[in-house]
Every structure is written in structure tokens, then in C-alpha cells.
Design a protein around this motif. Sequence first.
Motif, mmCIF file in Angstrom:
data_model
loop_
_atom_site.group_PDB
_atom_site.id
_atom_site.type_symbol
_atom_site.label_atom_id
_atom_site.label_comp_id
_atom_site.label_asym_id
_atom_site.label_seq_id
_atom_site.Cartn_x
_atom_site.Cartn_y
_atom_site.Cartn_z
ATOM 1 N N LEU A 605 0.854 -1.194 0.000
ATOM 2 C CA LEU A 605 0.000 0.000 0.000
ATOM 3 C C LEU A 605 0.882 1.233 0.000
ATOM 4 O O LEU A 605 1.822 1.335 0.801
ATOM 5 N N PHE A 606 0.572 2.157 -0.909
ATOM 6 C CA PHE A 606 1.381 3.373 -1.036
ATOM 7 C C PHE A 606 0.563 4.589 -0.641
ATOM 8 O O PHE A 606 -0.541 4.795 -1.128
ATOM 9 N N PHE A 607 1.129 5.397 0.271
ATOM 10 C CA PHE A 607 0.509 6.650 0.691
ATOM 11 C C PHE A 607 1.435 7.814 0.385
ATOM 12 O O PHE A 607 2.645 7.729 0.587
ATOM 13 N N THR A 608 0.856 8.917 -0.097
ATOM 14 C CA THR A 608 1.571 10.195 -0.036
ATOM 15 C C THR A 608 1.232 10.759 1.340
ATOM 16 O O THR A 608 0.586 10.101 2.151
ATOM 17 N N GLU A 609 1.597 12.002 1.588
ATOM 18 C CA GLU A 609 1.250 12.607 2.888
ATOM 19 C C GLU A 609 -0.191 13.117 2.901
ATOM 20 O O GLU A 609 -0.702 13.542 3.930
ATOM 21 N N LYS A 611 -4.314 13.183 2.779
ATOM 22 C CA LYS A 611 -5.425 12.362 3.254
ATOM 23 C C LYS A 611 -6.250 11.871 2.058
ATOM 24 O O LYS A 611 -6.291 12.513 1.016
ATOM 25 N N LYS A 612 -6.920 10.731 2.254
ATOM 26 C CA LYS A 612 -7.830 10.165 1.254
ATOM 27 C C LYS A 612 -7.156 9.974 -0.104
ATOM 28 O O LYS A 612 -7.780 10.130 -1.153
ATOM 29 N N ARG A 613 -5.852 9.668 -0.082
ATOM 30 C CA ARG A 613 -5.139 9.454 -1.343
ATOM 31 C C ARG A 613 -4.162 8.303 -1.156
ATOM 32 O O ARG A 613 -3.143 8.455 -0.492
ATOM 33 N N TYR A 614 -4.497 7.149 -1.722
ATOM 34 C CA TYR A 614 -3.613 5.990 -1.595
ATOM 35 C C TYR A 614 -3.867 5.003 -2.731
ATOM 36 O O TYR A 614 -4.888 5.080 -3.433
ATOM 37 N N ALA A 615 -2.917 4.098 -2.907
ATOM 38 C CA ALA A 615 -3.036 3.061 -3.933
ATOM 39 C C ALA A 615 -2.412 1.791 -3.392
ATOM 40 O O ALA A 615 -1.370 1.825 -2.743
ATOM 41 N N GLY A 616 -3.063 0.673 -3.657
ATOM 42 C CA GLY A 616 -2.549 -0.579 -3.117
ATOM 43 C C GLY A 616 -2.803 -1.744 -4.039
ATOM 44 O O GLY A 616 -3.610 -1.665 -4.967
ATOM 45 N N ILE A 617 -2.094 -2.838 -3.751
ATOM 46 C CA ILE A 617 -2.318 -4.080 -4.478
ATOM 47 C C ILE A 617 -2.943 -5.071 -3.499
ATOM 48 O O ILE A 617 -2.394 -5.344 -2.431
ATOM 49 N N LEU A 618 -4.134 -5.572 -3.849
ATOM 50 C CA LEU A 618 -4.872 -6.463 -2.970
ATOM 51 C C LEU A 618 -4.342 -7.886 -3.071
ATOM 52 O O LEU A 618 -3.539 -8.206 -3.959
ATOM 53 N N GLU A 619 -4.804 -8.753 -2.188
ATOM 54 C CA GLU A 619 -4.303 -10.134 -2.151
ATOM 55 C C GLU A 619 -4.536 -10.882 -3.460
ATOM 56 O O GLU A 619 -3.763 -11.758 -3.832
ATOM 57 N N ASP A 620 -5.630 -10.514 -4.168
ATOM 58 C CA ASP A 620 -5.919 -11.206 -5.432
ATOM 59 C C ASP A 620 -5.217 -10.558 -6.625
ATOM 60 O O ASP A 620 -5.463 -10.917 -7.776
ATOM 61 N N GLY A 621 -4.342 -9.568 -6.354
ATOM 62 C CA GLY A 621 -3.562 -8.948 -7.427
ATOM 63 C C GLY A 621 -4.187 -7.714 -8.038
ATOM 64 O O GLY A 621 -3.574 -7.030 -8.859
ATOM 65 N N ARG A 622 -5.432 -7.380 -7.645
ATOM 66 C CA ARG A 622 -6.084 -6.180 -8.186
ATOM 67 C C ARG A 622 -5.447 -4.917 -7.615
ATOM 68 O O ARG A 622 -5.041 -4.888 -6.458
ATOM 69 N N GLU A 648 0.956 0.387 -10.879
ATOM 70 C CA GLU A 648 1.078 -1.057 -11.104
ATOM 71 C C GLU A 648 2.548 -1.490 -11.100
ATOM 72 O O GLU A 648 2.908 -2.486 -10.462
ATOM 73 N N ILE A 649 3.412 -0.737 -11.801
ATOM 74 C CA ILE A 649 4.840 -1.103 -11.872
ATOM 75 C C ILE A 649 5.478 -1.015 -10.487
ATOM 76 O O ILE A 649 6.187 -1.919 -10.048
ATOM 77 N N VAL A 650 5.217 0.086 -9.784
ATOM 78 C CA VAL A 650 5.842 0.307 -8.470
ATOM 79 C C VAL A 650 5.381 -0.743 -7.458
ATOM 80 O O VAL A 650 6.186 -1.286 -6.701
ATOM 81 N N LEU A 651 4.069 -1.038 -7.461
ATOM 82 C CA LEU A 651 3.552 -1.969 -6.459
ATOM 83 C C LEU A 651 3.813 -3.431 -6.806
ATOM 84 O O LEU A 651 4.152 -4.234 -5.938
ATOM 85 N N LYS A 652 3.652 -3.782 -8.084
ATOM 86 C CA LYS A 652 3.824 -5.195 -8.458
ATOM 87 C C LYS A 652 5.289 -5.574 -8.650
ATOM 88 O O LYS A 652 5.713 -6.668 -8.295
ATOM 89 N N GLU A 653 6.080 -4.684 -9.265
ATOM 90 C CA GLU A 653 7.463 -5.031 -9.598
ATOM 91 C C GLU A 653 8.485 -4.323 -8.713
ATOM 92 O O GLU A 653 9.644 -4.706 -8.682
ATOM 93 N N GLY A 654 8.053 -3.246 -8.039
ATOM 94 C CA GLY A 654 8.964 -2.507 -7.174
ATOM 95 C C GLY A 654 10.115 -1.859 -7.941
ATOM 96 O O GLY A 654 11.186 -1.615 -7.380
ATOM 97 N N ASP A 655 9.882 -1.567 -9.236
ATOM 98 C CA ASP A 655 10.956 -1.066 -10.098
ATOM 99 C C ASP A 655 10.657 0.373 -10.519
ATOM 100 O O ASP A 655 9.939 0.622 -11.491
ATOM 101 N N VAL A 656 11.217 1.333 -9.777
ATOM 102 C CA VAL A 656 10.979 2.751 -10.056
ATOM 103 C C VAL A 656 11.581 3.146 -11.401
ATOM 104 O O VAL A 656 10.988 3.925 -12.164
ATOM 105 N N ASN A 657 12.753 2.598 -11.720
ATOM 106 C CA ASN A 657 13.405 2.931 -12.994
ATOM 107 C C ASN A 657 12.548 2.517 -14.189
ATOM 108 O O ASN A 657 12.469 3.232 -15.188
ATOM 109 N N LYS A 658 11.909 1.370 -14.066
ATOM 110 C CA LYS A 658 11.039 0.909 -15.150
ATOM 111 C C LYS A 658 9.848 1.853 -15.311
ATOM 112 O O LYS A 658 9.403 2.132 -16.433
#
Length: 786
Positions: A605-609, A611-622, A648-658
Motif C-alpha cells: 500500500l502506497f501513501f503520499t502525505e 489524506k484520502k489518497r492511496y493506492a494498493g495491491i490487494l491479495e488477489d492482485g487487483r 502497477e509497476i511500483v507496487l507489483k514489480e517494485g521497479d521505479v526505474n522501469k
Amino acid sequence: MKFYVLDVSYELEGNKPVILIWALDENERRVLLKDKRFRPYFYVLLKENADLERLKRKLSLLSKPKSPIISLEVLKKKLIGREKTVIKVTTVIPESVREYREEVKRLEEVADVLEADIRFSMRYIIDTGLRPCGWAEFEVKELGPEKSYRVETVYEVLNGPEALNIDVKPKLKTLAFDIEVYNKSGTPRPERDPIISIALASEGSVVSKLSQDKNDKDLIVWFKKEMLERDPDVVVGYNSNSFDWPYLIERSKVVGVRLDVGRKVGVIPTTGAYGHVSVPGRLNVDVYDFAKEVYEVKVKTLENVADYFNVMKKDERPLIPHHLIYQYWEDPQKRDVLRKYNEADALSTLMLAELFIPFGEQLSYLTGLPLDQVMAASVGYRVEWYLMRVAFVTNELVPNRVERKVASYKGAIVLRPLKGVHENVAVLDFSSMYPNIMIKYNVGPDTLVRPGEKVSPDEVYVSPAGYMFKKRPDAFFKRSLVTLLNLRKEIKERMKSLSPEDPLYKLLDNRQKAVKVLANAHYGYMGWPHARWYCRECAEAVTSWGRELILKAIQMARELGLKVIYGDTDSLFVIYDKEKVEKLIERIEKELGFEIKIDKIYKKLFFTEAKKRYAGILEDGRIDVVGFEAVRGDWAEVAKEVQEKIIEIVLKEGDVNKAVEYVNSIIEKLRRGEVPIEKLVIWKTLEKSLDEYKSEPPHVAAAKRAIERGYEVKKGDKVGYVIVKGVGKLSSRAWPWFLVQKEMIDYNYYIDHQVIPAAMRILGYFGITEARLKGRKDGLWKFINK
């Protein structure tokens, strides 16, 4: 006999009202029930110490021969929990109620006139407990077929109805339709521009008819013939209440066709309550009313909604820019594409209806609002019609609607999140927090202690906001909510023994969702300025208890050693530790008295500073995105796509350069003009009439340019515009997207003000600079570029 109720309306026969109940019998025959017994009425509220007998004499003298007052009944009823003496005034013709109301209000003994604004057919539904989209038993006398109605037989109601709890739905005939209109001069006008194609879809099959010239009379005659021969119970369209039906009705007048396509001979469709088009004896449902509540789809075109729900993918159907439809009709080589486009619209409308309508049927069943109105009405009105049914059975008077200004109050608590990427995050959600607060603390306008009212401290609940509520008797809202929540528990218990594939399971699942929606909307209803049972103090008290509850839950979580990432309204985000989370749930339920459960678990799960703004990858990959541009409608599609892909790239692959390389590639495509114009359109709704805007934001400027070229744009419309090359303010460069060629577009604007900001919302956290996103190695690129 038992009947499945579709709709209720009324007509006058010999200057007397007759309730018309359009229904199916147990053999699935289409029938009409006539109830000649019901009469309109309203209540007269007396002033303190008013002379009751004198007032009754005055009321009798107001009686008019056209619609006489046929009874005056003195009753004891409650108004906002206080017992009142009222006179129930019954007359004959429903329309006369309004006239009597104004005369009665002027009498010196009268404090108010109540329930005079409830529509006659809805009055019947409330008073009899009838449920649209449900079964009822009537004692009837068969009258046989009547020439005035397109039904198999007509019955007269002698006794009843009695609502029945039968959870089997007859097979209703559903027909979807869609029209295409000649639009060479901009916005089509029915007095000038013909209909050029109509498509009809039912049970997976689709047919269409194109006009061969600009005389569309044959087309409208064909539509009427098909409608009457197919005889659907439910007619569905997409934005049909606002466009297709009004256009068909006006156009049929122009060409001289009487469009009586309902089950009442000679009566054409008319616009009724909440802007829905009423087709006698049929349920006309606008699927767009359901789509409006699909938060995830921001630009709610039919193809976008159909694509989102996977009923018809965009790349599997023809797509024609709306302003070019006339070209496809004028060119014989392209007419087949137009036909397929029209058919795809009708078919996708039908498939969306199959998804949405079962939920609408259950809302109709609960609220009493017929299916063609229930989704056209706002959430507030749906709750209100349900509350009116509760009021009737609990001897409560329905308050009048009062015009009020919006009054703000302190809302729910939202914590500042711990920014960054977190792994294994559980979201704990309080079950129906606000409804349960209202139940626990007996919240309602009838239990609110008013200024100057004397109470003992042990007789009241005191909210953190300072408002007090009597513990006894049960509040009107509490009675309503307890009924709903108990009903939901019963439904879910029944579902446990059924297979998810069972039709009964699906019916009950839609019913429990409808119950949940109604229950959760009670809190918001109290603070809705149009509400009859409005109570700002109640709404403010509920949010204050909600804030206290969340803060106590956070404290408990920390005491157990759980790391709290975020808190919002009725949810807590914590680093998931199964044992500690189970202890927290147990402790909250035991010590605070509220149910809380795990709603979802994010792998990352990724948060900026913010409120009410976040993005995450759920257990089923969504991927789940909240609050970023990716889920907002006022950014171009290209910016949303970029942000979704980065997440999707940052959360699934963890590759900022990509992710950076991906953004670089999109920017290069923009520079080369390779991004389709549709992905550059920015959509914004006109919240006011154009002449009400003091400044001229881009979408207003674009709307004015569209009007200059013959297009009709009005308040409430979504305006799609693109930014073209040039100098000056942004508004001077905002043009309707359909009037622009690719070479006119200012691609640098989209790079600098759409793609880069959207990407930086995520990548800025990882130390990526704007220069790097543009593929520059140094900081001099701005000067070189100039």
C-alpha cells in the motif's frame, strides 16, 4: 388471487379516481387491476387551544361540488414524536387536494396542513403496504378484456391487497432500445433533424432499422409496431430519459405519429417525477441512472461503462465519434458500420440492465418507489419514501418539506497517513458505524433535547458535540434502522444454505445490498437540506460519536502493539498481525460495543502525505486506487493511464526505474503526436448556466465555442475539451474536442500539465525529478528547449 406488481398509477372514471395496478398473475399473464375504493386525503394540524368543532364546521363549508369533502375524522397522531390532534380531510379528486390545502392553511385555527403533497398513487402504495416488484394477494372480480388497455384481462379489486413474502420472480420481458440522430448542424433538434437509426435488443438478439432518407416516419412507425408486438414489461435505454425518449416523443409529433407504445391505448409517454419518462403499464428504466452511482467510471459513456463491467469491450465493437454520426449515414459505404454501432449500443444497454436491474428491483421492493422511478430519484428521496412507509405503520405524521440552505458541521475524522510504501496492511472496517451509533444513542429529531427543555442526566445520552438525546422512547430513526438491520441479518442467514448460483441466492443478495444502502443512507439523510425529517444537530452528534470511536480504536490498537498507518471515517489501516488484530477486534466489540471486521488486506500500500489518497495491491492482485488523478474525471485519459501504470509497476514489480522509462516513452509519443485525441480530452461538468459564471474557466470557454457552432450545451452537461497551440490564458486555447484536428493540439501542455504532474504524485516520493521524466540529464533543458 396472487399478482406480481409492476407499477401503480391512476386515472379518473366519471369524475372519480381509479387506482390502476399493472401486474402479472401466477400464469405470467399481463393484467390490470382496478381499485375504485381509494380516496385522497390530507391532515389538518390544529393550533394550541383551537376550537375543534368550529374548525370542522369551517372545513365543511369549504367543500366544493367538483370534489366534495366526504369525511372529517378527528385522530391522535405523532409529529416528530409529539402527540397531536389532527383532522383527516378526505375528498374525491386527487388534484383538488392542493386547492384545499391552500384554503385550509388560511383558517385561523390551523397550524399546518400535512401530507397534502404525497402523490396519489404513492399514497395508495404506502397505505396498503403494497410492494412494487413483489407479490400481493387481492380479492378480485374479473371484468374481462377492455379496449382501453393492452392487457389480457382486467380485474376489479374488491378487497386487499395483502403483501406476500414470495421470493420467486416471474420472467419479465425486457426490451432495450437506442436511437441515432442526424446531427450535421451540431446538437440535433427534433423539429429539424430526423432519427436515422433505431436498434432494439432483447434476450441476446438485436435488430435495427436505418432510414433511407430524411423522412423518418417509417422508422418511428416501425419502432411503435415492434414495441406493441413485443409487449415488454421493462423498457431500457441509456440516458434515454434525457435524450432518446424526449427526442422520439417530439419527433413523432413532427411526422404525425401517435407514439402510444404503452399498455394504455392512446396515451403517449410523459415525463414524470424525478425526470423519468413514464410509459403506461411498462417500467421504463434508464440504465444511466445506475451508472451514475458507479464511482470507478468517471466519464460515464455507454461504451466506458460496458467496457468496465466487461459486457462489451471497446475493442470488440464499432466506435463512432458522436459528432460524426451523420457522415456514416450520408456515406452508403459506412452505413453498415452505423447500423452495427447502433446495435452494439442497444445490446450493451440490455446486458448492463441484466446486471443492474435486480438491485433496482430490491430497492423498489423496500422503498415502494416503482422500478422506473427508484434509481432516477436521489438517495435522499429513496430513504424518504422508505421512512414514509415506516411512519404510516407507526402512526407518525410525515413532516412537510421545507426549503433550507446547506448548513455545514464538523464531519468525520481523517488522520494524516504515514507516507511511503507499506507491506501487509489490513483495513479494519466498523460494520454500519453510523446506523449503529444512531441505534445505540437513540438519535433522532424526536428524541433530541431542544434548548430550554428540562431533563435528568440519567435520562439522556450526551454526544461529544454536546447534543443530548432521550433514552426513551425509541427514536423514529432507531425503529426504522433496527428493522432494516434485523432484516439484513435474516436475509444473510437464509443465504448461507443456498448456492451462489441459485436464483433465490442472487435475489436475496441484491435485497441485502439494497437494505445496506438504505440503512447507511439514514445518517446522510438527516443532514440533507431537502429532508422532511431534517436534523442537522442529529447528523453533527453522530459524526462526533464516530470521531470518538475511531480515536478510542486507534488507542487500543497502539496499546496492543499494532502500527496504525491511517484512519478515515469508519476504517483503520494497520500493519497486519493476525493474532493482534483478532485481539483488537475482540476488545473493540467488548469494550466499545461496536462490530468491526477485516474489510481487505493489501499486499502493498502506497501513501503520499495527503489524506484520502492511496493506492494498493490487494491479495488477489487487483490494483485499488483512491483519490489520485487516476480516479478523477477532470484529468485527461492519458494522465490517468500513466498514473495507473506507474502504480502497477511500483507496487507489483517494485521497479521505479522501469516506471520512469514508461513515462519517458509516453512523453515521446506525445511529442510525435501519436497519442489518440480521445485520450487528451478533459471532461468537466457545467455546474451552472453559462451566464452564471463570473470567470471563464476552460470548460466554459469550450462550451461557448460549441454553442457558436450550433451545438446545444446546458447546465449539468459534461463538456469535453482539448488544449490547442497558441498564447494567452488556458481558456483562450480550450476547444471542444470534436472541432479540433490533431495538428492543432498543444502536446507540450499535456506533457507539462497532465502527464508529469500525474506521474510526480507517485514518483516524486522516490526522489524522481521532472527533468528525469522528460529524459534530460541536466537542469539546462528548459533553456535549450526555448
